[in-house]
Design an enzyme around this catalytic site. Structure first.
Site, PDB file in Angstrom:
ATOM      1  N   HIS A 196     -40.050  21.754  29.329  1.00  0.00           N
ATOM      2  CA  HIS A 196     -40.101  20.295  29.402  1.00  0.00           C
ATOM      3  C   HIS A 196     -39.950  19.730  27.992  1.00  0.00           C
ATOM      4  CE1 HIS A 196     -41.611  20.011  33.601  1.00  0.00           C
ATOM      5  NE2 HIS A 196     -42.205  21.162  33.314  1.00  0.00           N
ATOM      6  N   HIS A 222     -33.350  19.449  37.024  1.00  0.00           N
ATOM      7  CA  HIS A 222     -34.406  18.736  36.314  1.00  0.00           C
ATOM      8  C   HIS A 222     -34.992  19.563  35.176  1.00  0.00           C
ATOM      9  CE1 HIS A 222     -36.561  21.066  39.390  1.00  0.00           C
ATOM     10  NE2 HIS A 222     -37.589  21.050  38.578  1.00  0.00           N
TER      11      HIS A 222
END
Length: 271
Positions: A126, A98
């Site tokens: 991110h 992720h």
């Protein structure tokens, strides 16, 4: 010496209760447990329903990320910068599925907040940014995760966030590109990157936002001290593309939606 099962169970219980950081306070490493796809059944809106230990993801009142605005903060004037004391240390680059993360394998230094020392543990990216500043979402956000073992500390985890816009290549990422390239789509694989100097991240803590929030991935543990640098750095489009290409398809955009502030105190600290 033989220890009965009852005594052993009691010792284990005390270890979990008295340990300064709950085993469920850490970011979940197994990305198969959740994803970022809206409506998938494992997306951000469902995280709190997947495991009872993740209930804060849906029910917490101090969740991150949040909308940061100059007009909605308390301005605190301080001449002293956030105290940082980083140093080079052996690191590994990990594809957690992720996200892409750097884990330091020893003493990479620390930060000090209100007298509490938080050693640096890992950093990850991110894209696009999770926090927004004055309504603007940026291309990338770096989280430097610190964790204290001080039993007297009210907050056990501190995260420094750095936002990036598209522009010149980021020097810190440039050094990691060869390792990240070999990790494209390699879930849970890692590469020894040798000595990694966190000082090369070059975040600016002259002016920064400060608030109490949470981890932005399950279990969404609350009580995290957030420091978001107001100075936006640059990253190249190719670097952002590589970070997105390396992770699994559901995490190409691995940003949690903005969470309600619930009237929390948010400070803008600077000289």
């Amino acid at each position: 010496m033989h220890i009965s099962s009852t005594v052993a169970s009691l010792l284990l219980y005390l270890l979990v209760i008295l340990h300064p950081i709950s085993i469920y306070s850490q970011e979940v490493e197994d990305e198969r447990e959740f994803d970022y796809i809206k409506g998938s059944g494992k997306g951000p809106g469902k995280w709190g329903e997947l495991h009872k230990e993740w209930h804060a993801c849906n029910n917490g009142k101090m969740q991150s990320p949040i909308y940061l605005s100059n007009s909605r903060v308390d301005i605190i004037h301080k001449s002293k910068k956030l105290s940082r004391n980083y140093k080079p240390c052996t690191g590994i680059v990990v594809n957690r599925g992720h996200d892409i993360a750097v884990h330091w394998e020893g003493n990479a230094g620390s930060i000090e907040i209100n007298g509490t020392v938080y050693p640096l543990k890992q950093a990850h990216w991110h894209s696009p940014s999770e926090h927004t500043i004055n309504g603007k979402r940026y291309s990338l956000e770096l989280h430097m995760v610190h964790q204290t073992t001080d039993p007297t500390a009210k907050h056990k985890i501190a995260v420094i966030g750095v936002l990036y816009k598209i522009g010149k290549s980021n020097p810190f990422l440039s050094k990691l590109v060869p390792n990240i390239t070999t990790l494209v789509k390699q879930d849970n694989e890692q590469r020894n990157a040798g000595m990694i100097d966190p000082r090369e991240i070059r975040m600016s803590c002259r002016r920064y936002y400060n608030y109490i929030g949470s981890l932005t991935v399950p279990p969404c543990t609350e009580g995290v001290v957030w420091t978001i640098s107001k100075k936006v750095r640059t990253v190249s489009l190719d670097q952002v593309k590589l970070l997105r290409e390396a992770v699994h398809d559901h995490a190409e955009k691995n940003s949690r939606p903005l969470q309600s502030t619930h009237q929390r105190d948010i400070q803008l600290i600077g000289p």
